[in-house]
Design an enzyme around this catalytic site. Sequence first.
Site, short mmCIF file in Angstrom:
data_model
loop_
_atom_site.label_atom_id
_atom_site.label_comp_id
_atom_site.label_asym_id
_atom_site.label_seq_id
_atom_site.Cartn_x
_atom_site.Cartn_y
_atom_site.Cartn_z
N HIS A 139 22.92 29.04 -28.43
CA HIS A 139 23.74 29.13 -29.63
C HIS A 139 25.20 28.94 -29.23
O HIS A 139 25.52 28.75 -28.06
CB HIS A 139 23.53 30.45 -30.35
CG HIS A 139 22.17 30.59 -30.96
ND1 HIS A 139 21.11 31.19 -30.31
CD2 HIS A 139 21.68 30.16 -32.15
CE1 HIS A 139 20.04 31.14 -31.06
NE2 HIS A 139 20.35 30.52 -32.19
N ASP A 166 29.57 24.80 -32.61
CA ASP A 166 28.74 24.26 -33.68
C ASP A 166 29.50 23.24 -34.52
O ASP A 166 28.98 22.16 -34.82
CB ASP A 166 28.26 25.38 -34.60
CG ASP A 166 27.11 26.18 -34.00
OD1 ASP A 166 26.61 25.80 -32.93
OD2 ASP A 166 26.70 27.18 -34.62
#
Length: 390
Positions: A139, A166
């Site tokens: 992540h 991200d």
Amino acid sequence: MNNGPLSGVKVIDLSLLLPGPLCSMYLGDMGAEVIKIENPRAMDATRVMFKKANGAPSLFLMLNRNKKAITLNLKKEKSKEILFKLLEDADILLEGFRPDGLAKMGLGYDDLKDRFPRLIYCGIYGYGTEGKYRDFAGHDVNYLSLSGVLSQTGAVPQIPGYQLADIGGGTMTALSSILAALYAREKTGKGQKIAVSMMDASLPFLSLYGGIFAATGKNPEGGNELLSGKLPNYNVYRTKEGRWVALGALEDMFFKTFLRQSGLDKHLEEFPAEERYFSKWKEILVSYFESKTYEDLNFLFENEDSCLTPVKTMEEVSRDPVLKERGMILDKTHARYGDYFQFGAPFPFSETPITYRLDPPEHGEHNSTIYASLGYSPEEIETMKKEKVI
């Protein structure tokens, strides 16, 4: 009216959650037709996260305007036929599975490139498609740590309060790559695969310190470099009521303006703005700001050359009249969920403007119209529902 720069471009979006959906939303804002595909029983998780009291899926609403939505179970054999029909006139396929996720279903780039030679296939992956980490789960914090970015977030590494890898590494890198691939296709007639690595694409955030390291051979010190806390005139300070302000008076002329306006320039003769006095200047500034409220500092916030700004909360940002005037805070009304807000698209085209044409769609909202456009009869559509294909 849609006369955006990507008007006429068709996007098939298989991505979920944040990086891919934000990318496809921006493509839609630029005029592309975006068809969002979700599993009929495992919808995009943002549809069920962070709901308002009235059931409005606020995160989904933030990431999915200008899209049509259909359901399709890619694990069913029939889905391959359907996806191929959708790709016949598509320009872009966007996905965010593991590197070989679609390939295992016979839908990877190698399975598609000969049949659809103009297709631009973009995958957003944690670590790309090559190297030791390619199949590792991860992540945002993992991509930032392995790229070295996390080491620069403070003396003790701090997880950023936003998804830097991200969005900066995933969304924006995919978006710019797709646009470049569209331009290349105009010259060559050929599509190509884009394999975005959010770890790789986090490295450019260290460009300044990478250059310094290359010159000095010294590891940059997290939280204590010129632009990360060392400078007293480029820092954050706490106010009397416990709020925070950001002083960004980096150049000497702006720092002197700030000091003059705040009445602190009297200290310059005793403590010139030199590194040996940085700690003393921090003491002076901490003491000054701790004695002032936001209201006291408003005259500095309004000074064009003071480089002092309030650290705004999300609530303040959502109500900011300047951001609203600039079209970056959008007050919208959804047919089902009522009033909500979105961030606008930060792409100011003068001749081919951004448009907001479609509200974020319901799960499978466009099944009937899109499957009918592919040549499926109402009876066939109903059968595919019963067979859990759509």
